[in-house]
Design a protein around this motif. Structure first.
Motif, PDB file in Angstrom:
ATOM      1  N   ALA A 172       2.733 -26.373 -11.086  1.00 41.33           N
ATOM      2  CA  ALA A 172       2.005 -25.101 -11.184  1.00 41.33           C
ATOM      3  C   ALA A 172       1.601 -24.614  -9.792  1.00 41.33           C
ATOM      4  O   ALA A 172       1.710 -23.421  -9.474  1.00 41.33           O
ATOM      5  CB  ALA A 172       0.774 -25.265 -12.069  1.00 41.33           C
ATOM      6  N   LEU A 173       1.160 -25.528  -8.949  1.00 41.80           N
ATOM      7  CA  LEU A 173       0.708 -25.154  -7.604  1.00 41.80           C
ATOM      8  C   LEU A 173       1.863 -24.624  -6.748  1.00 41.80           C
ATOM      9  O   LEU A 173       1.664 -23.747  -5.906  1.00 41.80           O
ATOM     10  CB  LEU A 173       0.033 -26.344  -6.924  1.00 41.80           C
ATOM     11  N   ARG A 174       3.064 -25.147  -6.983  1.00 38.74           N
ATOM     12  CA  ARG A 174       4.220 -24.639  -6.219  1.00 38.74           C
ATOM     13  C   ARG A 174       4.487 -23.178  -6.569  1.00 38.74           C
ATOM     14  O   ARG A 174       4.872 -22.388  -5.696  1.00 38.74           O
ATOM     15  CB  ARG A 174       5.461 -25.481  -6.504  1.00 38.74           C
ATOM     16  N   VAL A 175       4.299 -22.823  -7.817  1.00 35.69           N
ATOM     17  CA  VAL A 175       4.435 -21.409  -8.204  1.00 35.69           C
ATOM     18  C   VAL A 175       3.357 -20.590  -7.490  1.00 35.69           C
ATOM     19  O   VAL A 175       3.631 -19.561  -6.865  1.00 35.69           O
ATOM     20  CB  VAL A 175       4.289 -21.241  -9.734  1.00 35.69           C
ATOM     21  N   LYS A 176       2.124 -21.084  -7.558  1.00 35.08           N
ATOM     22  CA  LYS A 176       1.005 -20.293  -7.036  1.00 35.08           C
ATOM     23  C   LYS A 176       1.005 -20.179  -5.512  1.00 35.08           C
ATOM     24  O   LYS A 176       0.550 -19.176  -4.963  1.00 35.08           O
ATOM     25  CB  LYS A 176      -0.324 -20.892  -7.528  1.00 35.08           C
ATOM     26  N   LEU A 177       1.530 -21.205  -4.845  1.00 35.06           N
ATOM     27  CA  LEU A 177       1.573 -21.163  -3.380  1.00 35.06           C
ATOM     28  C   LEU A 177       2.325 -19.916  -2.896  1.00 35.06           C
ATOM     29  O   LEU A 177       1.998 -19.336  -1.865  1.00 35.06           O
ATOM     30  CB  LEU A 177       2.226 -22.446  -2.842  1.00 35.06           C
ATOM     31  N   GLN A 178       3.324 -19.506  -3.671  1.00 36.06           N
ATOM     32  CA  GLN A 178       4.105 -18.330  -3.267  1.00 36.06           C
ATOM     33  C   GLN A 178       3.309 -17.033  -3.353  1.00 36.06           C
ATOM     34  O   GLN A 178       3.707 -16.015  -2.791  1.00 36.06           O
ATOM     35  CB  GLN A 178       5.353 -18.230  -4.131  1.00 36.06           C
TER      36      GLN A 178
END
Ligand SMILES: *Cc1c(COP(=O)(O)O)cnc(C)c1O
Length: 371
Positions: free
Chosen positions: A242-248
């Motif tokens: 989930a954090l990889r999505v949000k980092l963008q």
């Protein structure tokens, strides 16, 4: 129609990226790797690159990120660690947990970060490290803190739990100290759907020790050989995905927060409240939008009655916490932090906030001071 304005609206953000998050989470569920798998590894690389460091080490939360780093540095009984009294309790708690002593230095009234002019008064032979906190998303005076640390042979640990993406002199925070820590608690600017944290560093030795400490001090060569007394402190795959999505989206969201802050600054002009200052050469990312007023408690009460979420940040400076009575601090020892703890409060701020809602909030503030 509800007339409620929360301090923070996490669901608004989720709605915006629902499909991507669900896809990422389903991918983990279907993939069958749930702890320290490919998502954590990728996130570690991405957050390290984002921070301008060589290594990222995912751990269970931001508190453990601090704790494991100090532990890896061997900080313990008899040692002192300098930090700020104006922060979330965890910053000092981890020092105490290891048996060391937190030494609190008063803050600068404008930025609410460590007052670097006072650091020299608090150093002793026992001092091992200094933890500047980039409070509310505004970077600490990193040049002065690192110069002070270098002069006295101290480690610098940036507590960047509230400041991922903030900049100091044009460069993102996270690579100025010997290490920096992030929290992915849901309310942070980069927040997961549960707990999470990370340490970033350029130090290969520290990275290796942290990777061992988070799995019970396991030897890098063999699963059932333990080199250290460690922890069970891992970032899980679901959070990492989930954090990889949000980092963008992080930079966009931080820009939106900055824009919302500018709007508040403009709307609040002329009212008897102190609005936050972005210090020169800093990029503040407004984890929280903090105002100060002599009538903090009354204003909070008034806004609450109008359905507007607020919170006092922070109501008690850490040196006056009951649990720290035995450190021997008294009221008046750190006057700036104490005064700001009586005056400061957060107004609703999140990237999806709209100007009409901000006008409603400021209208309610105005009404309080008019009556
Ligand atoms: C949130 C926070 C922490 C702790 O992070 P957790 O993930 O909640 O353990 C530490 N320091 C500061 C300044 C924080 O705001």
């Amino acid at each position: 129609m509800t007339n409620h304005t929360p301090l923070l609206d996490l669901k608004a953000q989720y709605r915006e990226i629902r499909e991507e998050i669900q896809k990422a989470v389903m991918g983990v569920l279907e993939g069958g790797r749930y702890i320290l798998g490919p998502e954590v590894k990728s996130l570690e690389e991405e957050v390290a690159a984002y921070s301008g460091t060589r290594y990222g080490i995912g751990v269970a939360n931001g508190t453990d990120a601090l704790l494991l780093t100090l532990d890896a540095w061997g900080i313990g009984p008899g040692d002192e660690v300098i930090t700020t009294p104006f922060t979330f309790f965890a910053t000092a708690e981890v020092i105490s947990k290891l048996g060391a002593r937190p030494v609190f230095v008063d803050i600068d009234p404008e930025t609410c970060n460590l007052d670097v002019s006072l650091l020299e008064n608090h150093v002793s032979e026992k001092t091992k490290a200094v933890i500047p906190v980039h409070i509310f998303g505004q970077p600490a005076n990193l040049d002065e803190v690192t110069a002070f640390a270098e002069k006295h042979g101290l480690r610098v640990l940036e507590d960047a739990a509230q400041a991922i993406g903030a900049e100091y002199k044009g460069r993102r925070i996270g690579s100025f100290g010997d290490a920096a820590t992030y929290s992915f608690f849901p309310t942070k600017n980069l927040g997961g759907y549960g707990d999470g944290g990370m340490v970033v560093t350029d130090d290969a030795q520290l990275a290796e020790t942290l990777k061992s400490l988070r799995v019970h001090g396991r030897s890098p060569h063999s699963k059932y050989h333990n080199a250290l007394i460690g922890y069970n402190s891992r970032l899980d795959e679901l959070q990492a995905a989930a954090l990889r999505v949000k980092l963008q989206y992080l930079d966009r969201w931080n820009e939106a927060r900055r824009e919302r802050a500018r709007v508040y600054n403009r709307l609040l002009e002329g009212l008897p409240v102190t609005t936050p200052v972005e210090a020169e050469d800093r990029k503040h990312i407004y984890h929280l939008y903090i105002i100060q007023t002599e009538e903090r408690d009354g204003l909070m009460e008034h806004l609450k009655s109008r359905g507007i979420g607020t919170a006092a940040y922070y109501p008690v400076p850490l040196h006056l916490q009951e649990v720290y009575r035995d450190l021997g601090y008294r009221e008046g020892d750190l006057p700036v932090a104490e005064e700001i703890c009586r005056r400061s409060m957060a107004l609703p701020l999140y990237p999806e906030l709209d100007e009409a809602t901000q006008m409603r909030v400021v209208e309610a503030v105005k009404q309080f001071f008019d009556s």
